[in-house]
Design an enzyme around this catalytic site. Structure first.
Site, PDB file in Angstrom:
ATOM      1  N   GLY A 160       0.816  -1.201   0.000  1.00  0.00           N
ATOM      2  CA  GLY A 160       0.000   0.000   0.000  1.00  0.00           C
ATOM      3  C   GLY A 160       0.854   1.257   0.000  1.00  0.00           C
ATOM      4  O   GLY A 160       2.048   1.240   0.326  1.00  0.00           O
ATOM      5  N   CYS A 161       0.246   2.384  -0.370  1.00  0.00           N
ATOM      6  CA  CYS A 161       0.991   3.639  -0.509  1.00  0.00           C
ATOM      7  C   CYS A 161       1.446   4.183   0.845  1.00  0.00           C
ATOM      8  O   CYS A 161       2.625   4.519   1.033  1.00  0.00           O
ATOM      9  CB  CYS A 161       0.157   4.658  -1.262  1.00  0.00           C
ATOM     10  SG  CYS A 161      -1.504   4.919  -0.597  1.00  0.00           S
ATOM     11  N   TYR A 162       0.515   4.285   1.812  1.00  0.00           N
ATOM     12  CA  TYR A 162       0.916   4.718   3.150  1.00  0.00           C
ATOM     13  C   TYR A 162       1.964   3.761   3.725  1.00  0.00           C
ATOM     14  O   TYR A 162       2.904   4.187   4.409  1.00  0.00           O
ATOM     15  CB  TYR A 162      -0.296   4.706   4.081  1.00  0.00           C
ATOM     16  CG  TYR A 162      -1.221   5.891   3.997  1.00  0.00           C
ATOM     17  CD1 TYR A 162      -0.760   7.199   4.129  1.00  0.00           C
ATOM     18  CD2 TYR A 162      -2.596   5.701   3.838  1.00  0.00           C
ATOM     19  CE1 TYR A 162      -1.634   8.280   4.089  1.00  0.00           C
ATOM     20  CE2 TYR A 162      -3.479   6.774   3.804  1.00  0.00           C
ATOM     21  CZ  TYR A 162      -2.987   8.062   3.926  1.00  0.00           C
ATOM     22  OH  TYR A 162      -3.849   9.129   3.899  1.00  0.00           O
TER      23      TYR A 162
END
Length: 347
Positions: A160-162
């Site tokens: 995921g990006c976070y």
């Protein structure tokens, strides 16, 4: 970093979810990667066929491939004609279609959360559904690329990006054993509105967004960060009034006696030879990573406290660029092929 040999021929690829932001970025990256050919682009079943450049007009005359509606009947049409499929789909849709593509002999690079968590029992709590293919969770390799330590298989799960922003910031300290055993990192991260996807919604409308926190203690990226770090965290995401990018600020406590030199060495050793991580001497800015495949990292120490700030483009290093990075490695191509130079969809 592990890689797998491939023939000298161009890798034939397809993108499912090409109408969305991350899928569109993948189309652009694949089109400019000399080692890959973008053969097919698909959107959801209910859409009408439409050229990519009509969806994203800045690419008119450059990328006019037809984006077609996806149905499972397409699997037979691309069997033997596509080497890798990138899934920029909702989690449940990825989980459903991935095994069908794999049965057709196609490598799957999944950008959703469908195969990220190694404990299938976490899916009802954090994703809102029961996982139907727990056996594939064990098959999938999680591709946080700077920390990849095994060959990539037929099913690749993109972080995921976070999670990428937080994990790249803290793993050097965790792996070097510099944090207290009972330390719970506190991570606050702000994303631009493109992280919510292209579908219109009042809560993510650019004119409506100011700066707000959400997902307290229950955001689906929290268990993924904890899985990577091997410890509990407090993770609070925020939505900011800018298009793209993530800025994450992580606060941790060092063991007594750990020096500035040890912290510096941990970061330098972790990212030596890692071309898509940049260690800075000033605090990063999302404006400097937007439209790039980099993660920028900066840290400051005061006694036993360390603040680590990381910034990346949520659609690129947080999604499409990391997927491209993984596919390059999987097929034995240069890791940064297609990633450096050129334009992107939503600058």
């Amino acid at each position: 970093m592990s890689s797998q040999s491939a023939t000298s021929s161009v890798i034939r690829s397809a993108v499912l979810g090409a109408a969305g932001y991350s899928g569109a970025e993948l189309c652009v990256l694949l089109a400019r990667n000399p080692h890959f050919a973008l053969c097919h682009a698909y959107a959801s079943a209910g859409r009408q066929p439409e050229s990519f450049s009509s969806l994203y007009p800045r690419h008119k005359g450059q990328l006019d491939l037809l984006v077609q509606p996806w149905t499972d009947a397409e699997i037979e049409n691309i069997r033997g004609k596509v080497d890798v499929a990138f899934l920029a789909l909702p989690h449940e849709a990825s989980e459903e279609v991935a095994p069908k593509l794999m049965a057709a002999g196609i490598v799957v690079v999944d950008l959703s959360g469908a195969f990220r968590l190694k404990d299938p029992d976490l899916y009802p709590k954090y994703y809102g559904y029961a996982h139907q293919h727990p056996e594939l969770i064990n098959e999938a390799v999680y591709s946080l690329m700077e920390w990849l330590d095994q060959p990539l298989p037929q099913l690749i799960s993109v972080p995921g990006c976070y999670v990428t922003a937080a994990s790249l910031a803290l793993l050097p300290l965790v792996k070097a054993g510099l944090l207290t055993d009972d330390n719970i990192p506190v991570i606050s991260a702000t994303s631009g509105v493109s992280g919510a996807g292209r579908k219109a919604a009042l809560s993510t409308s650019f004119c409506e967004v100011g700066l707000n926190a959400y997902g307290f203690f229950k955001h689906r990226h929290r268990p993924e960060i904890e899985q990577n770090l091997g410890r509990k965290v407090v993770f609070t995401p925020h939505l900011g009034n800018f298009k793209r990018g993530i800025l994450a600020t992580s606060v941790v406590t060092l063991k007594a006696g750990v020096t500035v030199e040890q912290v510096k060495a941990a970061f330098e050793q972790a990212y030596h030879g890692k071309p898509l991580v940049r260690l800075l001497t000033t605090s990063p800015n999302v404006a400097d990573v937007a439209g790039t495949p980099y993660c920028d990292i900066f840290w400051q120490i005061d006694g036993e406290q360390v603040v680590v700030v990381s910034a990346l483009d949520n659609l690129l290093k947080g999604a499409a660029a990391q997927a491209m990075q993984a596919a390059n490695v999987k097929f034995g191509k240069p890791e940064t092929a297609g990633l450096l130079g050129g334009g992107v969809c939503h600058e």
